[in-house]
Write an enzyme that holds these catalytic residues in place. Structure first.
Site: not given
Length: 938
Positions: A279, A425, A538, A597, A613, A671
């Site tokens: 991440d 979300d 996610d 993701r 992201d 998004h």
């Protein structure tokens, strides 16, 4: 949604976190504007990478022991010995169906089993016979069947060469970088005496370890620290490495996910490309750092051949690339040419993994399409998505409540912009407890979902794999009582920090855990869910805010295995279990839609991925193209990037350009981050609303074509969004292009990704081909760089001469509302005045296509006759859609047009001809889209 930057926000929701810690995190993280590289390891900071990279090319210590060779009909086995330490390895070589060679190397007698990746291959790959051509004391030559292909096993030093005729296609260990750190007992601490006895016996059979080897204990072999985290490494060093040489190759691609160019760069002067699912907050562009997913597949291409390497290993992996032509200037290359330098270009690739075994599939091509088929035969094809998921998706972190959802939904109708999915979300849940709804903001979720269903629209809600540790939370209690959590090295449940605060991580490597997880999506388990609610996974790298590199400790335990062995598979299994849950809740009839993701090889079978992201910056818009192209090359076609950028706020120009680009990428979703101003498409003034409306409507007109491309990807493994070199493999001008792309074979898109652009230069490929601008119908020759003046409304798209593309021009509020609408066929003639295309129709959402419930037709134009012929006579499906218009580009004017239907009826068709553009439009020919017909221009 990304990770560590927002820990401090999460912390404010979590009473149990000490206020001081909250303050520290807030201060540390709120000032971070780009990736903090210090949170992530370089090769030098990753002990096994540093150790392996210290080995330089040279004479390999491994030799093959020919006396141990066994050849059966399906495989060759042979022992290798490391002359430095006398440890033996077992080599297995297989010839697989479809021009693939599999090479496996493991310890002959490992101290304990080494991890071999399960579940990624769709079956045990079928083998074909290997036959011995010749053998002497220097090695053996085996036939690989077709086209004088053979593999040469050399004894000393050990190496493998795969040849065709006189050409070496690929060499393994030609630079002597095969390394295999055997499992051993730790010598410098008190160890278990029983295990030591067993090891001594094992080592005796492998002969004596040399004194030098025994005493050499490098830093990081038995424990390693990074920042404040320590990794206990109970199994010691276990890395594996192998080098591959690719003669004649200057272009290699693949190994996503990296925010980098399509063509991979050499790594001699920096870090290798890293594959380790992480991440990464606000990732940087144009570097080899790891991102959210890892597909250990590389393609090599030259004008002569395409090949592929699939390195099946789920541990942290680094890939080094070097080339003998890299760094040569154009002048240097010319000098070589003038002086007759005979140096063949060559690319060398080296794979290094922390644990597991060497299990590599060499896909021998020879064409790009052959490599896609070969890889699909191993790991499967892209799942066939529901048609609605190819429409437009509206998302942000977060739509506040049911009223907000309803207002946004109504806004699309008020502004006449179609959409199919609205997304929720993490804030929709009750305190970050997944499978729940906030009791105040989303008090009646079924009412909300029914409101969407009445408009034939759908919703996606997030379900992350970190579970709030809370004894009042049913999901947590069930997982804990069943023992389904991943364990820490001491045997307790592993806990880390994520959105809910303290969280447990379900062990998705367990089939029983996955089955239980899938059962939680049943309508009677997931309260408030309905058939138009789908799922987003996610944070499934997994993201652990307080873990090393924002992920899980490598010495966490999954049954018999450490997390280090399996890390890159976690997201793959989360998406697998979620997709299974959506299928099961419908009794096996409905196709799922799941966005993930994190991903691995084989993730294409379970849904879609996005590039994570990103930021509202022009370079992030640009990089979305090579990032999705790279994923398509390794089987994952359903890819997109957050339209507008997740972090920061786009200028209106950037937002419009991003919609124009995203509308021509497979997964089309806007998004945005919680902290950004709202950016629904109508919030930027009527002119920008009109521009965005126009391009979203273009997407909807093209849905029949997009759907056909996904049907083909599902059947064959060919990518939907593809680099030009895939269709023009002998044209070197295409090999490094990554600012334009093809959708299928027949649409070429060159998005505008420069701020203030007045024009773009697009390369139109194909000598002797023509391309038609889809907006103006202007005809252009292939094999040229075409300068295209652009305004803010321009998105350069071209249809290939020789193709027929179906569209639906009556755009409605969602794709489902367009189901029975008529088609318009766009027939673009080539210089030979022919064209062909396809028409695929099914119900758009069930698995009934597997029972032959579909229409699949070939459309072809030749000798002034356009016809529709059934490609699947054994299939059965009916449609109410008809052909309302046919537009022929590059046509000449007929005197009359007649159509003959299957029952022999003939009738005349009205037409218009635009002589200035050579465009013939046939109005209301009226045939059913599923019927046989011929149409004649006289």
């Amino acid at each position: 949604m990304g990770g560590a930057s927002r820990i401090f926000k999460m912390a404010t929701f979590t009473e149990r976190m000490a206020p001081v810690l909250v303050l520290c995190l807030a201060l540390c993280l709120s000032v971070t504007l780009a990736v903090d590289k210090g949170n992530f390891k370089t090769c030098d900071q990753s002990a096994f990478c540093k150790r392996q990279r210290a080995l330089k090319p040279g004479e390999s210590p491994y030799r093959a022991l020919l006396e141990t060779m066994e050849l059966t009909n399906t495989r060759l086995t042979l022992q290798l010995i490391n002359d430095n330490n006398k440890v033996r390895l077992l080599l297995e070589l297989y010839r697989l169906q479809g021009n693939i060679t599999r090479v496996k190397i493991n310890e002959l007698k490992p101290l304990k089993p080494r991890y071999e990746v399960p579940d990624v291959l769709i079956r045990e790959p079928p083998t074909e016979p290997l036959s011995l051509l010749s053998q002497d004391e220097n090695g053996v030559v085996l036939s690989l069947g077709a086209k004088s292909q053979r593999v040469i096993v050399s004894v000393r030093p050990f190496r493998l060469d795969i040849m065709e005729g006189r050409d070496v296609l690929m060499s393994l260990n030609s630079r002597g970088l095969l390394a295999f750190e055997h499992l051993r007992m730790r010598k410098d601490t008190q160890a278990d005496p029983e295990a030591e006895k067993k090891e001594e016996a094992d080592m005796a059979t492998q002969a004596e370890t040399t004194k030098e080897e025994e005493e050499k204990v490098d830093d990081g072999m038995w424990e390693e620290t990074f920042k404040s985290h320590s990794d206990s490494k109970p199994n010691g060093p276990s890395a594996v490495s192998l080098d591959f040489s690719l003669p004649g190759v200057e272009h290699v691609y693949g190994i996503p996910e990296h925010a980098d160019t399509l063509r991979l760069k050499t790594t001699d002067n920096g870090d290798p490309y890293r594959l380790y699912n992480l991440d990464v907050f606000q990732y940087e562009l144009y570097n080899p750092m790891a991102l959210y997913g890892a597909v250990p597949v590389m393609l090599a291409h030259s004008a002569q051949r395409t090949t592929g390497i699939f390195w099946l290993n789920a541990a942290e992996t680094w890939v080094d690339i070097s080339s003998n032509t890299a760094g040569k200037t154009v002048f240097g290359k010319m000098l070589d040419y003038v002086q007759g330098s005979s140096e063949t270009p060559q690319t060398d690739v080296r794979w290094i993994s922390e644990s597991g075994i060497i299990d590599v599939f060499i896909m021998i091509g020879p064409t790009p399409k052959d490599v896609f088929s070969q890889y699909a035969s191993l790991t499967g094809t892209q799942s066939f998505p529901p048609l609605a998921s190819l429409g437009y998706h509206q998302c942000r972190w977060n739509y506040n409540d049911q009223e907000d959802v309803q207002a946004v939904d109504t806004g699309f109708d008020d502004h006449d912009i179609p959409y199919d999915f609205i997304w929720l979300d993490i804030e929709h849940t009750d305190g970050k407890r997944y499978f729940t709804w906030d009791p105040h903001k989303f008090a009646t979720p079924k009412e909300m979902l029914q409101g969407l269903m009445d408009k034939r629209r759908k919703m996606v809600a997030i379900v992350d794999p970190h579970i709030k540790v809370d004894s009042n939370y049913k999901i947590h209690n069930e997982i804990r009582s069943r023992g389904f959590y991943i364990k820490n090295k001491d045997g307790g449940d592993y806990e880390g920090w994520c959105w809910p605060g303290s969280a447990g991580y379900p062990d998705f490597f367990r089939a029983d855990m996955r089955a239980w997880w899938a059962s939680m999506f049943a309508y009677d388990q997931y309260e408030g869910s309905m058939e138009n609610l789908y799922t987003w996974n996610d944070m499934n790298e997994p993201s652990v805010f307080n873990g090393p590199e924002v992920t899980m400790h490598k010495d966490a335990v999954h049954g018999a295995w450490e997390h280090r062995d399996v890390h890159n598979l976690y997201g793959f299994y989360v998406q697998m279990a979620t997709a299974d849950g959506l299928i099961q809740r419908s009794g096996g009839t409905e196709r799922p839609f799941v966005l993930t993701r994190a991903f691995f090889a084989g993730s294409q079978r379970y849904g879609a991925v996005w590039t994570g992201d990103n930021a509202a910056e022009w370079d992030h818009l640009k990089i979305s193209v090579p990032m999705c192209l790279s994923l398509g090359l390794v089987g994952i076609s359903f890819c997109g990037a957050d339209v507008g950028g997740f972090f920061k706020s786009p200028s209106t120009e950037l937002l419009v350009r991003w919609y124009q680009t995203g509308a021509y990428q497979p997964f089309f979703r806007a998004h945005a981050h919680l902290d950004t101003p709202r950016r629904e498409p109508w919030l930027f003034g009527p002119e920008n609303t009109a521009l965005i409306r126009e391009v979203v409507r273009q997407r909807y007109t093209l849905l029949p074509y997009w759907y056909q491309q996904f049907y083909q990807a599902h059947r064959t493994g060919q990518p939907v969004m593809r680099p030009l070199w895939v269709e023009y493999p002998q044209d070197p001008s295409t090999f490094a292009l990554d600012d334009e792309f093809l959708i299928g074979r027949d649409l070429l898109v060159h998005p505008v990704t420069e701020e203030g652009a007045r024009g773009v230069t697009a390369y139109l490929p194909g000598k002797g081909e023509v391309w038609f601008d889809v907006h103006t119908f202007q005809k252009h020759n292939g094999a040229q760089n075409l300068y295209i003046p652009v305004t803010i409304s321009s998105i350069p798209v071209f249809q290939r001469g020789g193709s027929i593309i179906p569209r639906k021009l009556r755009v409605r509020r969602s794709s489902s509302c367009m189901e029975h609408d008529p088609y318009t066929l766009f027939v673009a003639l080539n210089l030979q005045r022919t064209a062909e295309g396809e028409l695929y129709i099914d119900d758009g959402h069930t698995f009934n296509y597997e029972k032959k419930e579909f229409i699949y037709r070939r459309l072809s134009f030749a000798n002034n006759i356009l016809s529709s012929v059934n490609l699947a006579p054994d299939a059965h499906f009916t449609t109410r859609s008809w052909i309302e218009r046919i537009v022929i580009l590059g046509a000449s004017k007929p005197s009359k047009v007649t159509v003959r239907t299957a029952d022999g009826q003939e009738s005349q068709v009205e037409f218009e001809f635009d002589a200035s553009m050579s465009v013939l439009t046939l109005r209301k020919p009226g045939m059913n889209a599923g019927a046989d017909w011929t149409l004649k221009l006289e």
